[in-house]
Design an enzyme around this catalytic site. Structure first.
Site, PDB file in Angstrom:
ATOM      1  CG  ASP A  11      -2.068   0.910   1.149  1.00  0.00           C
ATOM      2  OD1 ASP A  11      -2.304   1.461   0.053  1.00  0.00           O
ATOM      3  OD2 ASP A  11      -2.758   1.108   2.168  1.00  0.00           O
ATOM      4  N   GLY A  14       0.222   5.689  -4.156  1.00  0.00           N
ATOM      5  CA  GLY A  14      -0.378   6.989  -4.471  1.00  0.00           C
ATOM      6  C   GLY A  14       0.166   8.088  -3.566  1.00  0.00           C
ATOM      7  CD1 TRP A  16       7.509   6.873  -1.973  1.00  0.00           C
ATOM      8  CD2 TRP A  16       7.000   7.153  -4.143  1.00  0.00           C
ATOM      9  NE1 TRP A  16       8.694   6.989  -2.672  1.00  0.00           N
ATOM     10  CE2 TRP A  16       8.405   7.161  -4.007  1.00  0.00           C
ATOM     11  CE3 TRP A  16       6.442   7.302  -5.410  1.00  0.00           C
ATOM     12  CZ2 TRP A  16       9.261   7.320  -5.097  1.00  0.00           C
ATOM     13  CZ3 TRP A  16       7.288   7.470  -6.500  1.00  0.00           C
ATOM     14  CH2 TRP A  16       8.684   7.477  -6.334  1.00  0.00           C
ATOM     15  CG  ASN A  59      -7.420  -1.902  -6.499  1.00  0.00           C
ATOM     16  OD1 ASN A  59      -6.413  -2.584  -6.350  1.00  0.00           O
ATOM     17  ND2 ASN A  59      -7.815  -1.040  -5.560  1.00  0.00           N
ATOM     18  CD1 TRP A  60     -12.510  -4.976 -10.656  1.00  0.00           C
ATOM     19  CD2 TRP A  60     -11.788  -4.211 -12.637  1.00  0.00           C
ATOM     20  NE1 TRP A  60     -11.897  -6.024 -11.318  1.00  0.00           N
ATOM     21  CE2 TRP A  60     -11.457  -5.583 -12.537  1.00  0.00           C
ATOM     22  CE3 TRP A  60     -11.428  -3.518 -13.805  1.00  0.00           C
ATOM     23  CZ2 TRP A  60     -10.778  -6.273 -13.545  1.00  0.00           C
ATOM     24  CZ3 TRP A  60     -10.761  -4.211 -14.800  1.00  0.00           C
ATOM     25  CH2 TRP A  60     -10.444  -5.563 -14.673  1.00  0.00           C
TER      26      TRP A  60
HETATM   27  C1  FPP Z   1      -1.607   0.636  -3.357  1.00  0.00           C
HETATM   28  O1  FPP Z   1      -1.274   1.951  -3.555  1.00  0.00           O
HETATM   29  C2  FPP Z   1      -1.121  -0.144  -4.430  1.00  0.00           C
HETATM   30  C3  FPP Z   1      -1.877  -0.937  -5.263  1.00  0.00           C
HETATM   31  C4  FPP Z   1      -3.081  -0.501  -5.976  1.00  0.00           C
HETATM   32  C5  FPP Z   1      -1.464  -2.310  -5.443  1.00  0.00           C
HETATM   33  C6  FPP Z   1       0.017  -2.543  -5.669  1.00  0.00           C
HETATM   34  C7  FPP Z   1       0.455  -2.256  -7.044  1.00  0.00           C
HETATM   35  C8  FPP Z   1       1.750  -2.179  -7.399  1.00  0.00           C
HETATM   36  C9  FPP Z   1       2.867  -2.414  -6.455  1.00  0.00           C
HETATM   37  C10 FPP Z   1       2.109  -1.799  -8.797  1.00  0.00           C
HETATM   38  C11 FPP Z   1       1.574  -2.755  -9.808  1.00  0.00           C
HETATM   39  C12 FPP Z   1       2.337  -3.993  -9.875  1.00  0.00           C
HETATM   40  C13 FPP Z   1       1.909  -5.045 -10.586  1.00  0.00           C
HETATM   41  C14 FPP Z   1       2.738  -6.272 -10.696  1.00  0.00           C
HETATM   42  C15 FPP Z   1       0.614  -4.995 -11.288  1.00  0.00           C
HETATM   43  P1  FPP Z   1      -2.413   3.015  -3.502  1.00  0.00           P
HETATM   44  O2  FPP Z   1      -2.586   3.557  -4.874  1.00  0.00           O
HETATM   45  O3  FPP Z   1      -3.633   2.445  -2.877  1.00  0.00           O
HETATM   46  O4  FPP Z   1      -1.743   4.057  -2.580  1.00  0.00           O
HETATM   47  P2  FPP Z   1      -2.497   5.149  -1.706  1.00  0.00           P
HETATM   48  O5  FPP Z   1      -3.284   4.425  -0.678  1.00  0.00           O
HETATM   49  O6  FPP Z   1      -1.365   5.925  -1.154  1.00  0.00           O
HETATM   50  O7  FPP Z   1      -3.347   5.940  -2.658  1.00  0.00           O
END
Ligand code: FPP
Length: 231
Positions: A11, A14, A16, A59-60
């Site tokens: 997690d 975003g 970061w 996530n969709w």
């Molecule tokens: C959470 O960050 C991250 C995800 C949606 C899942 C993890 C995805 C990756 C590490 C990249 C994709 C890799 C592959 C192999 C498909 P967030 O966007 O929810 O962060 P936030 O909570 O800070 O907004």
């Protein structure tokens, strides 16, 4: 003994990116790159099974371009994994509902799973379009269908049967769950499989999560295990 099976909720991509004045997609790119680093470090630390949460059934609902970016990153990641299969000796499996993924992506996934199926030094499960409740519904349907086809008898259904009908069949339940970036929730991840796992939360966002941070998590797990006798 150190953890053999680790699950990670990656997690904070975003946040970061935002903290650096970058687009969310830049966070996902950096996060995707970090998977290789952490998988390698985990292997060196004696971890045999790594199960990472890359895309949830929820996530969709993110903006179309972000969903598209995550699909693209999975395809890139899998292509790279095929190229590095021989070097990494890592078996790859995608867990989750594949029926909603494109034909192209599904073909890539099938190819990667086939090519890496001969390797057994480390096992990487990438949860993609994965939700634990969805997995449990799909498991229930498969069991019901085998019962109605006479392949399975209701009296023979045990906890082991359930485990064997889940996407993670054959993968030992996680000893340790790590969630990065400060939230302390399970978010529909591996609900059945995490029944006895230790949980470790860190504020470090996934793109910054380093081998040193992984070592700290494993050390904490080892200390807890020594204290409680590992039961
Ligand atoms: C959470 O960050 C991250 C995800 C949606 C899942 C993890 C995805 C990756 C590490 C990249 C994709 C890799 C592959 C192999 C498909 P967030 O966007 O929810 O962060 P936030 O909570 O800070 O907004």
């Amino acid at each position: 003994m150190g953890p053999k099976s680790i699950a990670i909720i990656m997690d904070g991509n975003g946040r970061w990116a935002k903290s650096k004045g970058l687009a969310r997609s830049a966070g996902h790119v950096k996060g995707a790159k970090n998977i290789e680093t952490i998988a390698r470090a985990a292997k060196a630390m004696g971890v045999k099974y790594l199960t990472i949460y890359a895309f949830s059934t929820e996530n969709w609902s993110r903006p179309d371009d972000e969903v598209a970016k995550l699909m693209e990153l999975l395809e890139e990641y899998i292509t790279k994994a095929i190229k590095n299969a021989e070097k990494n000796k890592m078996q790859i499996r995608i867990i989750g509902d594949r029926s909603k993924l494109s034909d192209g992506l599904n073909a890539r996934i099938a190819e990667a799973e086939k090519i890496t199926s001969v390797y057994d030094e480390v096992y990487l499960q990438v949860a993609f379009n994965y939700g634990s409740r969805d997995e449990i519904v799909r498991m229930t349907k498969k069991i019901a269908s085998d019962v109605s086809d006479g392949k399975l008898s209701t009296d023979d259904i045990t906890e082991e049967t359930v485990s064997n009908y889940l996407d993670t069949a054959g993968i030992p339940d996680p000893d340790l769950l790590i969630r990065t970036s400060g939230e302390q929730r399970i978010s529909n991840y591996l609900l059945w499989q995490l029944a006895y796992s230790e949980f470790y939360f860190t504020k470090v966002p996934w793109p910054d999560f380093s081998p040193k941070n992984l070592e700290e998590a494993i050390e904490e797990y080892n200390n807890r295990n020594r204290r409680y006798g590992g039961v």
